[in-house]
Design an enzyme around this catalytic site. Sequence first.
Site, mmCIF file in Angstrom:
data_model
loop_
_atom_site.group_PDB
_atom_site.id
_atom_site.type_symbol
_atom_site.label_atom_id
_atom_site.label_comp_id
_atom_site.label_asym_id
_atom_site.label_seq_id
_atom_site.Cartn_x
_atom_site.Cartn_y
_atom_site.Cartn_z
ATOM 1 N N GLY A 211 0.827 -1.200 0.000
ATOM 2 C CA GLY A 211 0.000 0.000 0.000
ATOM 3 C C GLY A 211 0.861 1.249 0.000
ATOM 4 N N GLN B 178 3.087 9.992 0.953
ATOM 5 C CA GLN B 178 4.414 9.378 1.066
ATOM 6 C C GLN B 178 5.329 9.735 -0.095
ATOM 7 O OE1 GLN B 178 2.444 5.369 1.915
ATOM 8 N NE2 GLN B 178 4.399 5.151 2.965
ATOM 9 N N HIS C 153 -4.462 2.271 7.486
ATOM 10 C CA HIS C 153 -3.076 2.751 7.550
ATOM 11 C C HIS C 153 -2.843 3.848 6.502
ATOM 12 C CE1 HIS C 153 1.442 1.744 7.802
ATOM 13 N NE2 HIS C 153 1.365 2.476 6.705
ATOM 14 N N GLU C 154 -3.366 3.617 5.284
ATOM 15 C CA GLU C 154 -3.136 4.588 4.196
ATOM 16 C C GLU C 154 -3.963 5.863 4.389
ATOM 17 O OE1 GLU C 154 -0.611 3.925 2.626
ATOM 18 O OE2 GLU C 154 -0.501 1.756 2.934
ATOM 19 N N HIS D 47 -2.176 8.110 6.599
ATOM 20 C CA HIS D 47 -1.146 8.905 5.898
ATOM 21 C C HIS D 47 -1.747 10.184 5.319
ATOM 22 C CE1 HIS D 47 2.535 6.585 6.018
ATOM 23 N NE2 HIS D 47 1.968 5.494 5.533
ATOM 24 N N CYS E 167 5.834 0.028 7.080
ATOM 25 C CA CYS E 167 5.524 1.182 6.241
ATOM 26 C C CYS E 167 6.726 1.492 5.366
ATOM 27 C CB CYS E 167 5.197 2.391 7.123
ATOM 28 S SG CYS E 167 4.767 3.872 6.185
ATOM 29 N N LEU E 168 6.463 1.781 4.094
ATOM 30 C CA LEU E 168 7.568 2.115 3.188
ATOM 31 C C LEU E 168 8.284 3.392 3.626
ATOM 32 C CD1 LEU E 168 5.965 1.191 -0.241
ATOM 33 C CD2 LEU E 168 7.897 0.064 0.887
HETATM 34 C C1 QAP Z 1 0.966 -0.773 5.004
HETATM 35 O O1 QAP Z 1 3.097 -1.050 4.030
HETATM 36 C C2 QAP Z 1 0.771 -2.072 5.766
HETATM 37 O O2 QAP Z 1 9.867 -1.815 6.229
HETATM 38 C C3 QAP Z 1 1.730 -0.932 3.715
HETATM 39 O O3 QAP Z 1 11.734 -2.724 4.533
HETATM 40 C C4 QAP Z 1 1.849 -2.883 6.113
HETATM 41 O O4 QAP Z 1 3.660 -1.848 2.036
HETATM 42 C C5 QAP Z 1 -0.477 -2.465 6.143
HETATM 43 C C6 QAP Z 1 7.762 -2.393 3.341
HETATM 44 C C7 QAP Z 1 1.645 -4.087 6.809
HETATM 45 C C8 QAP Z 1 -0.676 -3.651 6.832
HETATM 46 C C9 QAP Z 1 0.388 -4.474 7.166
HETATM 47 C C10 QAP Z 1 8.161 -2.038 4.592
HETATM 48 C C11 QAP Z 1 8.715 -2.866 2.456
HETATM 49 C C12 QAP Z 1 6.370 -2.263 2.903
HETATM 50 C C13 QAP Z 1 9.480 -2.152 4.987
HETATM 51 C C14 QAP Z 1 3.997 -1.558 3.150
HETATM 52 C C15 QAP Z 1 10.439 -2.619 4.101
HETATM 53 C C16 QAP Z 1 10.054 -2.984 2.831
HETATM 54 C C17 QAP Z 1 5.380 -1.690 3.646
HETATM 55 CO CO CO Z 2 2.699 3.557 5.458
#
Ligand code: QAP
Ligand code: CO
Length: 192
Positions: free
Chosen positions: A72, A77, A160-161, A164, A118-119
């Site tokens: 997401g 972001q 979550h989004e 943001h 989170c990215l």
């Molecule tokens: C939000 O997050 C989310 O730390 C989206 O090293 C995440 O796509 C909602 C990511 C989990 C529910 C559960 C994070 C990639 C991606 C990192 C993401 C990383 C590489 C996060």
């Molecule tokens: Co995020």
Amino acid sequence: MTSYRSSWPCAALVWHKRRPEFAMSVMSLLPILQYPDPRLHKVAKPVAKVDDRIRKLVRDMAETMYDAPGIGLAATQVDVHERVVVIDLSEDNKHLQVFINPEILWSSPERKTYEEGCLSVPGVYDEVERPASVKVRALDDQGKAFEIDAEGLLAVCIQHEIDHLNGKVFVEYLSRLKQDRIRTKIKKAQRG
Ligand code: QAP
Ligand code: CO
């Protein structure tokens, strides 16, 4: 416990995104703001008209998310402060979900805890409690309104989004101590 992992993301991300066949034809990768960048706390404005400019933003956001890879991404972001979210929970990256001006119409009283990442906060994962299911209204990339009932990972991701878009990063749900530790950890990592 907060966990710090550079190579082994949280279960949801591992399950959905381990395979790397996500290359798309024309890549327009956007730089992702990294916590604690103050621009992550700006409140995004509603999209007035879903036009080609917004569709280009959606495409670039999707490519940026697939490249990361993530499940997401909110426009905030990538330093665009308009209410646009992309999500793809599929393993083959062929099920992009676009939410423009998303609104939570209803949240379940039942709560659920998920390990989130989170990215914008790479390598940091921790548990956050949120409503287990939500009803969401949004516009698609043609400007058409739709409603969905989300549960499970989709419910977590959309909440979550939307956070943001409202200037909120998931670490703000954690204790002050954990937030301080995360900031210290990131500063150290940035120094290399
Ligand atoms: C939000 O997050 C989310 O730390 C989206 O090293 C995440 O796509 C909602 C990511 C989990 C529910 C559960 C994070 C990639 C991606 C990192 C993401 C990383 C590489 C996060
Ligand atoms: Co995020």
